[in-house]
Design an enzyme around this catalytic site. Structure first.
Site, PDB file in Angstrom:
ATOM      1  N   LYS A   5      46.151  46.839  38.846  1.00  0.00           N
ATOM      2  CA  LYS A   5      46.330  46.069  40.170  1.00  0.00           C
ATOM      3  C   LYS A   5      47.636  45.947  40.556  1.00  0.00           C
ATOM      4  CE  LYS A   5      41.812  43.540  40.402  1.00  0.00           C
ATOM      5  NZ  LYS A   5      41.511  42.149  40.529  1.00  0.00           N
ATOM      6  N   ARG A  15      33.767  31.572  47.360  1.00  0.00           N
ATOM      7  CA  ARG A  15      34.083  31.328  48.621  1.00  0.00           C
ATOM      8  C   ARG A  15      33.191  31.913  49.551  1.00  0.00           C
ATOM      9  NH1 ARG A  15      39.945  33.888  47.427  1.00  0.00           N
ATOM     10  NH2 ARG A  15      38.148  34.991  46.077  1.00  0.00           N
ATOM     11  N   SER A  39      44.904  34.359  45.881  1.00  0.00           N
ATOM     12  CA  SER A  39      46.140  34.664  45.371  1.00  0.00           C
ATOM     13  C   SER A  39      46.697  35.721  46.324  1.00  0.00           C
ATOM     14  CB  SER A  39      46.070  35.199  43.890  1.00  0.00           C
ATOM     15  OG  SER A  39      45.491  34.262  43.221  1.00  0.00           O
ATOM     16  N   HIS A  90      41.339  27.798  42.253  1.00  0.00           N
ATOM     17  CA  HIS A  90      41.300  28.053  40.971  1.00  0.00           C
ATOM     18  C   HIS A  90      41.067  26.901  39.652  1.00  0.00           C
ATOM     19  CE1 HIS A  90      43.343  32.376  41.680  1.00  0.00           C
ATOM     20  NE2 HIS A  90      42.032  32.480  41.618  1.00  0.00           N
TER      21      HIS A  90
HETATM   22  P1  ADP Z   1      39.476  38.457  40.399  1.00  0.00           P
HETATM   23  O1  ADP Z   1      40.328  39.476  40.411  1.00  0.00           O
HETATM   24  O2  ADP Z   1      38.457  38.609  39.353  1.00  0.00           O
HETATM   25  O3  ADP Z   1      38.796  38.109  41.652  1.00  0.00           O
HETATM   26  P2  ADP Z   1      40.946  36.135  40.832  1.00  0.00           P
HETATM   27  O4  ADP Z   1      41.936  35.581  40.035  1.00  0.00           O
HETATM   28  O5  ADP Z   1      41.036  36.399  42.440  1.00  0.00           O
HETATM   29  O6  ADP Z   1      40.227  37.085  39.975  1.00  0.00           O
HETATM   30  O7  ADP Z   1      39.781  34.847  40.876  1.00  0.00           O
HETATM   31  C1  ADP Z   1      39.079  34.513  39.839  1.00  0.00           C
HETATM   32  C2  ADP Z   1      37.792  33.699  40.062  1.00  0.00           C
HETATM   33  O8  ADP Z   1      38.168  32.674  41.050  1.00  0.00           O
HETATM   34  C3  ADP Z   1      36.775  34.547  40.976  1.00  0.00           C
HETATM   35  O9  ADP Z   1      35.552  34.042  40.621  1.00  0.00           O
HETATM   36  C4  ADP Z   1      37.081  34.072  42.567  1.00  0.00           C
HETATM   37  O10 ADP Z   1      36.005  34.107  43.218  1.00  0.00           O
HETATM   38  C5  ADP Z   1      37.658  32.587  42.184  1.00  0.00           C
HETATM   39  N1  ADP Z   1      38.434  32.138  43.143  1.00  0.00           N
HETATM   40  C6  ADP Z   1      39.339  32.706  43.783  1.00  0.00           C
HETATM   41  N2  ADP Z   1      39.975  31.898  44.650  1.00  0.00           N
HETATM   42  C7  ADP Z   1      39.229  30.754  44.666  1.00  0.00           C
HETATM   43  C8  ADP Z   1      39.559  29.733  45.593  1.00  0.00           C
HETATM   44  N3  ADP Z   1      40.280  29.393  46.612  1.00  0.00           N
HETATM   45  N4  ADP Z   1      38.525  28.822  45.426  1.00  0.00           N
HETATM   46  C9  ADP Z   1      37.451  28.859  44.615  1.00  0.00           C
HETATM   47  N5  ADP Z   1      37.165  29.942  43.565  1.00  0.00           N
HETATM   48  C10 ADP Z   1      38.210  30.874  43.710  1.00  0.00           C
END
Ligand code: ADP
Length: 161
Positions: free
Chosen positions: A41, A90, A128, A17
């Site tokens: 969630k 990803r 996460s 992130h």
């Molecule tokens: P959501 O519940 O909206 O998927 P996340 O917190 O999991 O929220 O992810 C927020 C954003 O960050 C999304 O666009 C997700 O694809 C991106 N993201 C999550 N993990 C990574 C990573 N390892 N590298 C790059 N982007 C990521």
């Protein structure tokens, strides 16, 4: 001023992130990380805790701010006067879901542009969810999250065991 939001659950924020936020901060004058409250969630960290973990992670990024929000992401974008929304992609996991959400968001707020940044190869397989699983099983999470997040995760998974 060019303003973008970077919305997500951030439960908790990872280096994947942070990499996206750091790169997006160079493209926009202001980037607002939107922590989606997501009570349905059942997040491991409360919205306030997630905001605080993000806040500590972005101290070196002066044009990046963090706020929590509930409800529609497009309404959050309107509220903060954003022209763009940033998401990280990803390789395998994200494209179809992002595409569907983008189509819906375009209907709801046509002027909001979606900017997807490709995940860094180092963090392609970092989520996460996996991170929480690894931490709860005692796995080494160094290098995947900032140190303060690793400490908060260890503490939280221990208190749940
Ligand atoms: P959501 O519940 O909206 O998927 P996340 O917190 O999991 O929220 O992810 C927020 C954003 O960050 C999304 O666009 C997700 O694809 C991106 N993201 C999550 N993990 C990574 C990573 N390892 N590298 C790059 N982007 C990521």
């Amino acid at each position: 001023m060019t303003i973008a939001i970077y919305p997500g659950s951030f439960d908790p924020i990872t280096n994947g992130h942070l990499d996206i936020a750091t790169r997006a901060a160079k493209l926009f004058e202001k980037l607002i990380i939107g922590v989606y409250e997501a009570p349905n969630k059942h997040p491991l960290f409360t919205a306030e805790e997630r905001v605080e973990l993000v806040r500590q992670a972005i101290v070196g990024l002066p044009n990046v701010k963090v706020e929590s929000f509930s409800g529609l992401t497009v309404d959050f974008a309107r509220k903060v006067k954003a022209q763009a929304m940033v998401r990280g992609l990803r390789m395998s996991a994200d494209f179809e879901r992002e595409f569907d959400m983008a189509m819906m968001n375009k209907r709801l707020f046509p002027r909001l542009e979606l900017v997807c940044l490709m995940a860094n190869v180092e963090y392609q397989f970092l989520s996460s969810t996996l991170l929480k699983e690894a931490a709860s099983l005692g796995g080494n999470i160094n290098g995947l999250v900032p140190e303060h997040v690793a400490a908060a995760l260890r503490k939280r998974v221990h208190s749940k065991m």
